[in-house]
Design an enzyme around this catalytic site. Sequence first.
Site, PDB file in Angstrom:
ATOM      1  N   ASP A   1    -119.749 -28.834  12.921  1.00 26.93           N
ATOM      2  CA  ASP A   1    -120.995 -29.334  12.361  1.00 26.93           C
ATOM      3  C   ASP A   1    -121.724 -28.131  11.778  1.00 26.93           C
ATOM      4  OD1 ASP A   1    -123.073 -30.975  11.617  1.00 26.93           O
ATOM      5  OD2 ASP A   1    -123.263 -31.940  13.566  1.00 26.93           O
ATOM      6  N   TRP A   2    -122.637 -28.374  10.849  1.00 30.79           N
ATOM      7  CA  TRP A   2    -123.266 -27.293  10.099  1.00 30.79           C
ATOM      8  C   TRP A   2    -124.130 -26.420  11.020  1.00 30.79           C
ATOM      9  CZ3 TRP A   2    -119.893 -29.621   7.756  1.00 30.79           C
ATOM     10  CH2 TRP A   2    -119.628 -29.506   6.388  1.00 30.79           C
TER      11      TRP A   2
END
Length: 743
Positions: A262-263
């Site tokens: 995930d970012w």
Amino acid sequence: MKAVFMLLIAGSLTLNAQNKIPVYLDENKPIDERVEDALSRMTVEEKVAILHAQSKFSSPGVPRLGIPENWMTDGPHGIRPEVLWDEWEQAGWTNDSCIAFPALTCLSATWNKDMSLLYGRSIGEEARYRNKNVLLGPGVNIYRTPLNGRNFEYMGEDPYLAGKMVVPYIKGVQENGVAACVKHYALNNQETNRHTVNVVVDDRTLYEIYLPAFKAAVQEGDAWAIMGAYNLYKGQQACHNQYLLNDILRGEWGFKGVVVSDWGGVNDTREAIFNGLDMEFGSWTNGLTEGASNAYDNYYLAQPYLKLIKSGEVGTKELDEKVRRILRLSFLTTMNTKRPFGSFATEEHALAGRKIAQEGIVLLQNKNNILPIDLNTTKKILVVGENAVKMMTVGGGSSSLKVTYEVSPLDGLKKRIGSQAEVLYARGYVGDASGNYNGVVTGQNLEDNRSEAELIAEAVSMAKDADMVIFFGGLNKSNYQDSEGRDRKELELPYNQDKVITELVNANQNLVYVNISGNAVAMPWVNQVPGIVQGWFLGTEAGNALASVLVGDVNPSGKLTFSFPVKLTDNSAHTPDGNLGAATYRFPGTKDEVKYNEGLLVGYRWHDTKKIKPLFGFGHGLSYTTFEYGKVAADKKEMTTDDKITFTVNVKNTGSREGAEVVQLYISDLKSSLPRPLKELKGFDKIKLNPGEEKTVTFTVDKEALSFFDPDKHDWVAEPGDFEALIGASSTDIKSKVKFKLK
């Protein structure tokens, strides 16, 4: 072949002695051979480069070898507008307005795998046209609490249903040469403290509740990518977690695809190297802090990794494994010359979204058959509520969209009813008048400076003179509602809507409440309001879909995929039961830890087992027709662990119009060595029936449907003994049951 031609012109590639193209570019060769050939040609620097982002949503390919970049896009409800290379701000394109599809809560509420396949194909075509080869979705995190701000992106509280609905979506997306990246693996069930909280959950609950949908995505859906979660499990970040990624995902399930962070979800270089992560993406330009000048070189899997290799502190075995998986992704997507071209923002996709929306809308309550609207007698309709006009495709976090158009509920009703009846509007309440998220501007001006008393007074006055009142309320995609990054603060409706509804129904008892949300809400006025509809976030065609159900052009057939509790403490993550610990500790927990002390008893499993009556139960949904169930029968009284048993039940449409019913099979273990929920969903079938028509519904189950996870054996166990098969229209409406024995 175009890539080969361009490389020959550039002089960076030569044919071999037999005048054949390199193995890695030969699509007639098995992918594994092509991967090994490409890997053998890459430098260490090129290998490290493809592990991490080069922009907000892209990672490098290998230009020297003609291997393209990877381009990600946020889903799962539509293709995100283009942003600047290094920032979240809009890129200012004029041709990136997409079709918004219904939120995944609506998709799962169709209980129709054909709708899931249609959804996946349609959004996959949109992604392919925009040259995105990884769609960041779908999401299958389990609905543990109605306060999770991101529940609208997921598929409900039941792992079996989520698993069955996610598989066709994945297959539909990947038919287009676009990888589905299933998220967020795993235990990402709250937004509060999502970057720091360590989830404490027993093995049995992990395997029975929170992992099955991901397992189905991998083993049945053949997902090409999985996105890690922000939270921790066993003290390790989920994006580089030995237990989740190496032991379970790759070891037990045999996952061959790419694990994407995930970012900003990566926190340690060494853990990222050894604990199963393949590709690192970030929220700021360097993945660590905002504004570093050397940007993506500072990622954990960038220069820090390369330095460890060159110093001899780590080898290249793990690096090669990561690169193999990324190359495989490229050969399945960007290097596949046979993949279709896709299509974007088409009428076909809009109509697909409308069809899905119509099937997912749930009729929760219909006293005195107030719905569908009888346009022969109803000549003045008052629509009340901000949600009747507010655009819902903008906002909510990473699923925010810039759309070609969005039909509001008010406009949808006006268009459908036309001159048959007068449709008036009153605001009723002011919620969030803004319409700007990440630079996407709705252009709506929802400012209203009147007082709450003035707004209510206007609505009540108009209601007294109307034949029917339709209140569009619920939640929106603002902070602390249905939105990424923050959880809801309470189960109650925001903006004092309960007061508006109460005053309206006192003025006019012909009131229909349409709940626009991705979450359950409290309804203290439920006994006074005759008509209640769960309207979800329905995307581009929202207003048209809602109007078609309200006037009866479409017979509603959606069913709830999560329970509506009467009050928040009726939900197992919030109950004050002393045996389970303080409610604040179980949700949202502390900054560093949350304990899932309710174990297996999530959603209807809790309501059933603890005999707590829900407001509306899991699987509930009404129709404009009626259905009669026969008695369920089994083809045998006993089965063995290597055998199967088949159950049949007749269902008849006893009403006056065509309709669809979701027939649900639950299994109950009557005596077990370990505690089990009272019953669990193990089958469903959606059937369409004409008036008077009768069909036989068949369910066949094997030992898997009877099994529980034994943490001591670390294996699934089907324990001999007595079981019961229950057939129902919902978890709270069981029609008949039959006992059988596992030998």
